[in-house]
Enzyme design. Structure first.
Site, mmCIF file in Angstrom:
data_model
loop_
_atom_site.group_PDB
_atom_site.id
_atom_site.type_symbol
_atom_site.label_atom_id
_atom_site.label_comp_id
_atom_site.label_asym_id
_atom_site.label_seq_id
_atom_site.Cartn_x
_atom_site.Cartn_y
_atom_site.Cartn_z
ATOM 1 N N ALA A 93 11.831 -27.896 39.266
ATOM 2 C CA ALA A 93 12.141 -29.286 38.911
ATOM 3 C C ALA A 93 11.836 -29.503 37.432
ATOM 4 C CB ALA A 93 11.317 -30.245 39.767
ATOM 5 N N TYR A 166 11.646 -30.550 25.276
ATOM 6 C CA TYR A 166 11.988 -29.646 26.385
ATOM 7 C C TYR A 166 11.570 -28.209 26.039
ATOM 8 C CZ TYR A 166 15.061 -26.981 29.562
ATOM 9 O OH TYR A 166 15.568 -26.095 30.487
#
Ligand SMILES: NC(=O)c1ccc[n+]([C@@H]2O[C@H](COP(=O)([O-])OP(=O)(O)OC[C@H]3O[C@@H](n4cnc5c(N)ncnc54)[C@H](OP(=O)(O)O)[C@@H]3O)[C@@H](O)[C@H]2O)c1
Length: 257
Positions: A93, A166
């Protein structure tokens, strides 16, 4: 090659779609029990569950929010209560932040990234995996066997304008895997990282232009981009008894980039 996964309890986070869904289905094909987490897309998770059952696995669907420690711990506890433990964790996830390419979208300059946005990506994608692994480890130690596969990203090495949060989160997970390997190996728990290059998930297909995808494929030594199934097969190999002593590694699935 024997994967030894029949009736093993496998937790795949982020399995409402994409690589997580393909991974859940690949474990199901090995006869595993597969817990599927979702964050917002319950219908997607239920569709994965139906396909897991059709493929020969036993599904269990649970909501899970990487950004909420209580939610993480209760999701793991729910799998433990259902099946008496967890044998395999696939931590896939992710909170993408600004890392998904969208044609015509202007990436924010680094100095314009709102600190709250930076913190959200780190808090979810790093802290969320930390809490998940913490919750799962006692259940694996009870069984003196376990496999953990954490999803990294090639982007942590190559970089992408606008995707610093990220990339930083994925680089942090790489460090987590390396140190965790020293701690859990003697307990029979092997931990590894799978590092995909850009993969043809529903999300990528929805946001990238055909020209971008064509150029991307042509730039790869293999001449084609990953399918989610390409990545799932690498995950299942590392996250099974077929993996006897590969530990603390990062396996790139990139088409040779
Ligand atoms: N696709 C690629 O090109 C690529 C490349 C390199 C690495 N990876 C890595 O591979 C993994 C899977 O990627 P993917 O492309 O398959 O992802 P995806 O299709 O975007 O799916 C993301 C999953 O994460 C869940 N999720 C999102 N935010 C969450 C949150 N705050 N808490 C809990 N769950 C949350 C989503 O649940 P809902 O749908 O229910 O909201 C969904 O199940 C990720 O770790 C990604 O970084 C992917």
């Amino acid at each position: 090659m024997k994967t030894g996964l029949t009736d093993k309890a496998v937790l795949v986070t982020g399995a409402s779609r994409g690589i997580g869904r393909a991974t859940a289905l690949a474990y199901a094909a090995e006869g595993a029990r597969v817990a599927i987490t979702y964050h917002s897309d319950e219908a997607g998770a239920k569709e994965t569950a139906e396909r897991v059952a059709a493929a020969g696995g036993t599904p269990h669907v649970v909501r899970y929010d990487l950004g909420d420690e209580d939610s993480v711990r209760s999701a793991v506890a729910s799998v433990g209560a259902e099946w008496g433990g967890v044998d395999v964790l696939v931590a896939g996830a992710v909170e993408w932040g600004e890392a998904i390419p969208r044609p015509g979208r202007k990436m924010p300059a680094f100095e314009e990234v709102p600190p709250a946005q930076w913190q959200r990506v780190l808090r979810t994608s790093v802290d969320g995996v930390f809490h998940t692994v913490q919750a799962v480890l006692p259940l694996m130690r009870d069984r003196e066997w376990g496999r953990i596969v954490v999803l990294g990203a090639g982007l942590a090495e190559t970089g992408l304008p606008g995707a610093a949060a990220y990339g930083a989160a994925k680089a942090a997970l790489h460090g987590l895997v390396r140190s965790l390997a020293w701690e859990v190996g003697p307990a029979g728990i092997l931990v590894n990282e799978v590092v995909p290059g850009q993969t043809l998930t529903e999300n990528v297909l929805a946001h990238a232009s055909p020209a971008f995808l064509e150029n991307k494929a042509a730039s790869l030594p293999s001449g084609r981009m990953n399918t989610p199934e390409d990545v799932a097969r690498a995950i299942v190999f590392l996250g099974s008894a077929a993996n006897g002593n590969i530990h603390g590694e990062a396996l790139r699935v990139t088409g040779g980039l």
